[in-house]
Each structure stands twice: as C-alpha cells, then as structure tokens.
Write a protein that holds these residues in place. Structure first.
Motif, mmCIF file in Angstrom:
data_model
loop_
_atom_site.group_PDB
_atom_site.id
_atom_site.type_symbol
_atom_site.label_atom_id
_atom_site.label_comp_id
_atom_site.label_asym_id
_atom_site.label_seq_id
_atom_site.Cartn_x
_atom_site.Cartn_y
_atom_site.Cartn_z
ATOM 1 N N LEU A 114 46.825 38.491 40.062
ATOM 2 C CA LEU A 114 46.835 37.989 38.686
ATOM 3 C C LEU A 114 46.734 36.470 38.644
ATOM 4 N N ALA A 115 47.388 35.774 39.571
ATOM 5 C CA ALA A 115 47.291 34.308 39.609
ATOM 6 C C ALA A 115 45.855 33.871 39.898
ATOM 7 N N LEU A 116 45.210 34.518 40.866
ATOM 8 C CA LEU A 116 43.826 34.157 41.189
ATOM 9 C C LEU A 116 42.880 34.533 40.054
ATOM 10 N N ALA A 117 43.134 35.651 39.390
ATOM 11 C CA ALA A 117 42.281 36.053 38.267
ATOM 12 C C ALA A 117 42.355 35.023 37.137
ATOM 13 N N ARG A 118 43.566 34.615 36.794
ATOM 14 C CA ARG A 118 43.706 33.604 35.727
ATOM 15 C C ARG A 118 43.019 32.306 36.112
ATOM 16 N N TRP A 119 43.165 31.903 37.362
ATOM 17 C CA TRP A 119 42.511 30.679 37.834
ATOM 18 C C TRP A 119 40.989 30.830 37.768
ATOM 19 N N ALA A 120 40.475 31.978 38.216
ATOM 20 C CA ALA A 120 39.029 32.201 38.188
ATOM 21 C C ALA A 120 38.488 32.174 36.762
ATOM 22 N N PHE A 121 39.213 32.793 35.825
ATOM 23 C CA PHE A 121 38.744 32.850 34.449
ATOM 24 C C PHE A 121 38.867 31.506 33.732
ATOM 25 N N THR A 122 39.882 30.731 34.051
ATOM 26 C CA THR A 122 40.098 29.479 33.316
ATOM 27 C C THR A 122 39.479 28.263 33.987
ATOM 28 N N GLU A 123 39.319 28.293 35.305
ATOM 29 C CA GLU A 123 38.830 27.102 36.010
ATOM 30 C C GLU A 123 37.452 27.267 36.640
ATOM 31 N N LEU A 124 37.055 28.482 36.961
ATOM 32 C CA LEU A 124 35.780 28.693 37.651
ATOM 33 C C LEU A 124 34.671 29.202 36.737
ATOM 34 N N GLY A 125 34.988 29.476 35.479
ATOM 35 C CA GLY A 125 33.975 30.017 34.573
ATOM 36 C C GLY A 125 33.608 31.454 34.894
ATOM 37 N N CYS A 126 34.492 32.170 35.545
ATOM 38 C CA CYS A 126 34.248 33.561 35.919
ATOM 39 C C CYS A 126 34.165 34.427 34.658
ATOM 40 N N VAL A 127 33.132 35.253 34.572
ATOM 41 C CA VAL A 127 32.980 36.162 33.436
ATOM 42 C C VAL A 127 33.391 37.587 33.800
ATOM 43 N N ARG A 128 33.460 37.868 35.108
ATOM 44 C CA ARG A 128 33.791 39.210 35.590
ATOM 45 C C ARG A 128 34.339 39.082 37.005
ATOM 46 N N LEU A 129 35.511 39.655 37.221
ATOM 47 C CA LEU A 129 36.108 39.670 38.553
ATOM 48 C C LEU A 129 36.025 41.098 39.064
ATOM 49 N N GLU A 130 35.426 41.265 40.243
ATOM 50 C CA GLU A 130 35.283 42.600 40.818
ATOM 51 C C GLU A 130 36.219 42.786 41.998
ATOM 52 N N TRP A 131 36.638 44.023 42.179
ATOM 53 C CA TRP A 131 37.408 44.446 43.332
ATOM 54 C C TRP A 131 36.649 45.599 43.942
ATOM 55 N N ARG A 132 36.521 45.586 45.252
ATOM 56 C CA ARG A 132 35.875 46.681 45.967
ATOM 57 C C ARG A 132 36.730 47.030 47.173
ATOM 58 N N ALA A 133 36.790 48.295 47.476
ATOM 59 C CA ALA A 133 37.498 48.746 48.675
ATOM 60 C C ALA A 133 36.931 50.091 49.092
ATOM 61 N N GLU A 134 37.086 50.381 50.355
ATOM 62 C CA GLU A 134 36.637 51.676 50.855
ATOM 63 C C GLU A 134 37.399 52.794 50.155
ATOM 64 N N VAL A 135 36.697 53.862 49.822
ATOM 65 C CA VAL A 135 37.339 55.028 49.237
ATOM 66 C C VAL A 135 38.438 55.481 50.197
ATOM 67 N N GLY A 136 39.620 55.696 49.652
ATOM 68 C CA GLY A 136 40.757 56.102 50.461
ATOM 69 C C GLY A 136 41.805 55.022 50.630
ATOM 70 N N ASN A 137 41.467 53.783 50.278
ATOM 71 C CA ASN A 137 42.427 52.691 50.403
ATOM 72 C C ASN A 137 43.335 52.695 49.168
ATOM 73 N N ALA A 138 44.280 53.628 49.182
ATOM 74 C CA ALA A 138 45.141 53.863 48.016
ATOM 75 C C ALA A 138 46.012 52.664 47.678
ATOM 76 N N ALA A 139 46.492 51.943 48.678
ATOM 77 C CA ALA A 139 47.370 50.796 48.408
ATOM 78 C C ALA A 139 46.615 49.685 47.685
ATOM 79 N N SER A 140 45.407 49.396 48.129
ATOM 80 C CA SER A 140 44.619 48.356 47.470
ATOM 81 C C SER A 140 44.241 48.777 46.059
ATOM 82 N N LEU A 141 43.907 50.041 45.881
ATOM 83 C CA LEU A 141 43.587 50.553 44.551
ATOM 84 C C LEU A 141 44.792 50.421 43.625
ATOM 85 N N ALA A 142 45.975 50.728 44.126
ATOM 86 C CA ALA A 142 47.185 50.623 43.296
ATOM 87 C C ALA A 142 47.397 49.189 42.823
#
Length: 196
Positions: A114-142
């Motif tokens: 959440l800290a990095l997302a706020r920084w990306a949206f407010t300081e980097l001009g980010c319009v979309r933040l993506e997360w990707r992980a291998e199917v099965g990585n339940a902890a990262s998905l959570a």
C-alpha cells in the motif's frame, strides 16, 4: 531519480545498501522465496546479493526503470522483506514483494504494498499498478487482495521460471481503488453483452 525513503506506521522502505548484503543473501536461502521468485539464481550466493545491491538497484533508480526497496522495522531491526516497482509500459507499473521467513503473517507485505502503491500513484504518475504471480502462489495473492487489487484472470504461459513457462495470475490496482485521483481520466468500457 534519486532513491527515496518511505515510512509506514511500522516500516521503513529504502533502497538497498552494501550493509544489507549479508541479510539479503541469507533471506534468499529460504526455499519459499526461491520457489516463488522466478529469476532468482539457485544456489543464491553472496556475489549475487552484492551484484544486485551494487549494480542492479542503483541502475534501476538512475534509469527510472525499477525501484527496489529494502523493508525493515522503523527505527532499525532485521530485514523483513523486499518490494519493488518496475515500469514495463507507459503509465503502468508492476509490483513485486517477498517477506523473509519469521516475519510472515503480520501484514508487513500488505503495508509495504500500500505504501508503494500510494507513492506510485502520487509521485510517479502511475495510472495502473499490476501484480503478477505464478498460479498457486496463495500467499502473494492474499497480500494483493488485502491491498485492494482486483484479480483480472490467468495469463496462460505468462511467466518464465527456471527453464519453463508457467501460467500466471494478474491483478490491478487503480488510484481510485485507494481514494486517489488518477493522473489522467479513466473511461471504463461499458458492459456489452456478448463482447469480448
């Protein structure tokens, strides 16, 4: 860009320094981190950590292509994890993270995300933040879901990992998901029956 220093209620996020080399090398011995970090050399040796900290991290900051953060408790303490943003396409950034063994299950990865997302949206001009992980990585998905990401689906053969191609999940977070104004207006597609 010069490296930035971010803080949350409990955490300090900063660029890695040479003082982090031993801790980073030790964290990457964890089989869980090795399993879910596709580009990680195995065995992971001190020279890998030194090269990442001495070359990869500063080059990413200098070139504005990736920002790697060391995550530790505010006021000092053990390495809790790492998180980073990289810039694969115009306006969009991708986030990745891991938490060191012994520090999982305490919400640190969500707080960091959440800290990095706020920084990306407010300081980097980010319009979309993506997360990707291998199917099965339940902890990262959570973590992604707790941070407010919307899972968009499975990308077949979407990730290379140690000589194989594997399916990956993709999710997104928009500025509006965190109550922030987007840097450019977002016009979602109207729902159309029967369209792709």
């Amino acid at each position: 860009m010069e490296p930035v220093h971010l803080t949350t209620e409990r955490l300090e996020l900063r660029a890695f320094t040479a003082d982090d080399t031993e801790d980073l090398c030790a964290a990457y011995q964890d089989p869980v981190i090795q399993r879910w970090t596709p580009a990680l050399p195995i065995p992971y040796e001190r020279n890998h950590a030194a090269d990442f900290i001495g070359r990869t991290v500063p080059n990413g900051w200098h070139d504005d292509t990736s920002y790697a953060f060391c995550v530790r408790p505010r006021g000092g303490g053990p390495l809790i994890g790492s998180a980073g943003l990289h810039h694969p396409r115009e306006g969009g950034w991708e986030i990745g993270y891991w938490t060191a063994a012994g520090h999982r299950g305490r919400g640190y990865a969500t707080e960091t995300t959440l800290a990095l997302a706020r920084w990306a949206f407010t300081e980097l001009g980010c319009v979309r933040l993506e997360w990707r992980a291998e199917v099965g990585n339940a902890a990262s998905l959570a973590v992604a879901e707790k941070a407010g990401f919307t899972v968009e689906g499975v990308i077949r053969a979407g990730m290379q990992s140690r000589g194989t191609v594997r399916d990956s999940l993709v999710a997104s977070l928009l500025p509006s998901d965190l109550g922030l104004a987007p840097p450019v207006p977002y016009l979602p597609a109207p729902a159309v029956r029967g369209s792709v």
